[in-house]
Scaffold this motif. Sequence first.
Motif, short mmCIF file in Angstrom:
data_model
loop_
_atom_site.label_atom_id
_atom_site.label_comp_id
_atom_site.label_asym_id
_atom_site.label_seq_id
_atom_site.Cartn_x
_atom_site.Cartn_y
_atom_site.Cartn_z
N ILE A 19 0.85 -1.18 0.00
CA ILE A 19 0.00 0.00 0.00
C ILE A 19 0.89 1.24 0.00
O ILE A 19 1.54 1.55 1.01
CB ILE A 19 -0.92 0.03 1.24
CG1 ILE A 19 -1.57 -1.34 1.48
CG2 ILE A 19 -1.95 1.13 1.10
CD1 ILE A 19 -2.49 -1.79 0.38
N PRO A 20 0.96 1.98 -1.11
CA PRO A 20 1.84 3.16 -1.13
C PRO A 20 1.27 4.29 -0.29
O PRO A 20 0.06 4.53 -0.27
CB PRO A 20 1.87 3.54 -2.62
CG PRO A 20 0.63 2.96 -3.20
CD PRO A 20 0.32 1.72 -2.41
N MET A 21 2.16 4.95 0.44
CA MET A 21 1.76 6.17 1.16
C MET A 21 1.77 7.33 0.17
O MET A 21 2.80 7.60 -0.47
CB MET A 21 2.72 6.43 2.32
CG MET A 21 2.39 7.70 3.11
SD MET A 21 3.47 7.98 4.55
CE MET A 21 2.77 6.80 5.73
N ALA A 22 0.65 7.99 0.05
CA ALA A 22 0.54 9.10 -0.91
C ALA A 22 1.47 10.24 -0.51
O ALA A 22 1.73 10.46 0.68
CB ALA A 22 -0.90 9.58 -0.96
N PRO A 23 1.97 11.00 -1.47
CA PRO A 23 2.89 12.10 -1.16
C PRO A 23 2.33 13.12 -0.17
O PRO A 23 3.06 13.63 0.67
CB PRO A 23 3.14 12.74 -2.53
CG PRO A 23 2.95 11.62 -3.51
CD PRO A 23 1.82 10.80 -2.94
N ASP A 24 1.02 13.42 -0.25
CA ASP A 24 0.47 14.41 0.68
C ASP A 24 0.40 13.86 2.10
O ASP A 24 0.57 14.60 3.07
CB ASP A 24 -0.90 14.91 0.21
CG ASP A 24 -1.90 13.82 -0.05
OD1 ASP A 24 -1.53 12.63 -0.02
OD2 ASP A 24 -3.09 14.14 -0.31
N VAL A 25 0.18 12.55 2.24
CA VAL A 25 0.23 11.94 3.58
C VAL A 25 1.65 11.99 4.13
O VAL A 25 1.87 12.37 5.29
CB VAL A 25 -0.28 10.48 3.53
CG1 VAL A 25 -0.14 9.82 4.89
CG2 VAL A 25 -1.73 10.44 3.07
N ALA A 26 2.62 11.61 3.30
CA ALA A 26 4.02 11.63 3.73
C ALA A 26 4.45 13.04 4.11
O ALA A 26 5.17 13.24 5.10
CB ALA A 26 4.91 11.07 2.63
N ALA A 27 4.01 14.04 3.34
CA ALA A 27 4.39 15.42 3.64
C ALA A 27 3.79 15.89 4.97
O ALA A 27 4.45 16.57 5.76
CB ALA A 27 3.92 16.34 2.49
N GLU A 28 2.52 15.54 5.20
CA GLU A 28 1.87 15.91 6.46
C GLU A 28 2.58 15.28 7.65
O GLU A 28 2.85 15.93 8.67
CB GLU A 28 0.41 15.47 6.42
CG GLU A 28 -0.38 15.79 7.68
CD GLU A 28 -1.80 15.25 7.60
OE1 GLU A 28 -2.73 16.05 7.42
OE2 GLU A 28 -1.96 14.00 7.71
N LEU A 29 2.91 13.99 7.53
CA LEU A 29 3.57 13.27 8.61
C LEU A 29 4.98 13.80 8.84
O LEU A 29 5.41 13.99 9.99
CB LEU A 29 3.60 11.78 8.28
CG LEU A 29 4.19 10.83 9.31
CD1 LEU A 29 3.45 10.91 10.63
CD2 LEU A 29 4.17 9.39 8.77
N THR A 30 5.69 14.09 7.76
CA THR A 30 7.06 14.61 7.87
C THR A 30 7.07 15.96 8.56
O THR A 30 7.92 16.24 9.43
CB THR A 30 7.69 14.73 6.47
OG1 THR A 30 7.79 13.41 5.90
CG2 THR A 30 9.08 15.33 6.56
N ALA A 31 6.14 16.84 8.22
CA ALA A 31 6.07 18.16 8.84
C ALA A 31 5.79 18.04 10.34
O ALA A 31 6.39 18.76 11.15
CB ALA A 31 5.00 19.01 8.15
N ALA A 32 4.89 17.13 10.70
CA ALA A 32 4.58 16.93 12.12
C ALA A 32 5.79 16.40 12.87
O ALA A 32 6.07 16.81 14.01
CB ALA A 32 3.40 15.98 12.26
N ALA A 33 6.52 15.48 12.25
CA ALA A 33 7.70 14.92 12.90
C ALA A 33 8.78 15.97 13.08
O ALA A 33 9.42 16.06 14.14
CB ALA A 33 8.23 13.75 12.07
N ARG A 34 8.99 16.78 12.06
CA ARG A 34 10.02 17.83 12.15
C ARG A 34 9.68 18.82 13.26
O ARG A 34 10.55 19.24 14.04
CB ARG A 34 10.12 18.54 10.81
CG ARG A 34 11.24 19.57 10.74
CD ARG A 34 11.38 20.17 9.35
NE ARG A 34 11.74 19.14 8.38
CZ ARG A 34 10.99 18.83 7.32
NH1 ARG A 34 9.84 19.47 7.10
NH2 ARG A 34 11.38 17.90 6.48
N ALA A 35 8.40 19.18 13.37
CA ALA A 35 7.99 20.11 14.42
C ALA A 35 8.16 19.48 15.81
O ALA A 35 8.57 20.16 16.76
CB ALA A 35 6.53 20.52 14.21
#
Length: 344
Positions: A19-35
């Motif tokens: 199941i591929p993680m969509a780019p917008d999901v990955a971007a949302e998760l990455t931003a939350a992790a960085r914060a």
Amino acid sequence: MGKGWLGASLADEEKQWRIPMAPDVAAELTAAARAAVAAGHRPDLASNRPAGLALTEEFAAGLRRRLAGEPGFAVVTRFPVGADDPRETEMAYWLFGLLVGRPVSQSRKGDLLGRVEDRGADIASPVQRGYESSAALPFHVDRTDVIGLLCIRPAASGGLSRIVSSKTVHDLLLEESPDALAELYRPYPNDRRGEEQPGESPWSGIPVFSRTGDSFAARYVRRFIAGSQRHERAPRLTERQTAAMDALDGILERPGISLDMELRRGDLQLINNFHILHARSAFEDGGGRGRLLLRLWLAFEGSPELPGHFSSLYGAVAAGSYRGGVWPVGAAPGTFGRPVAELG
């Protein structure tokens, strides 16, 4: 009990379970992790379930349904692992895990994010762990509801992940070796490998297969069963018990039963531990940094009810309750038995 599956049938149907993680999901998760990293947050049992991640939550909800039902596993591809700061990758994984379930400790050290890598452990030792070895690991389960393995670096060679539907194995035994299956429904002694809390027995009696109401569960770690014999008070294994395990192992290694896969960088394998047995082929690391998977153990609101035999090992048996794990001495949580859905 639902139907199981055959590895041979799923091998050519990767779209059913990759199941591929969509780019917008990955971007949302990455931003939350960085914060979260910037704010000084670290993986902690007191971590709250992340809010404000609507896309990631929707994606995780679909995975929870797959884990609770069929096929009982999924491999998420394109998980974001390319951050320059490894803490951001770890935090993204941690936040995602909190949307799937509730983490439990994985060792006496209190590891919440385990590092599956070769540290020279000897799996023949009754007190060393297989995830710190490069040796082949036979089919087994872990002491948790859901297992997550995130591939950061694959091995230079080997390290193939193998999974089997325990329901399929159960039904084949019912058809071919009903006497062996009946034996596997009776408790087997399991070595606790020095991971019990003070005052607890060093072994637990647990059946390989069990049903409680409409719930089905499997727990099988043959080397733990064999290891129980080092304890004088543990019941001695009988010829019938050994023959039943031989019959089970014969089916587990039968061609076409298991689904064998290579975990690639950015692959996250999630499995329902009571419906799936997993194994690994031996691996070798080349020059540079070696194979590394990050592991999460999660209590899961879609988990099955367990028979009372499991209480000594898992701390609670109610469906969807917080349970399982390997805990530091004296650190077993007071939240055992509470519904996972109410935590965090």
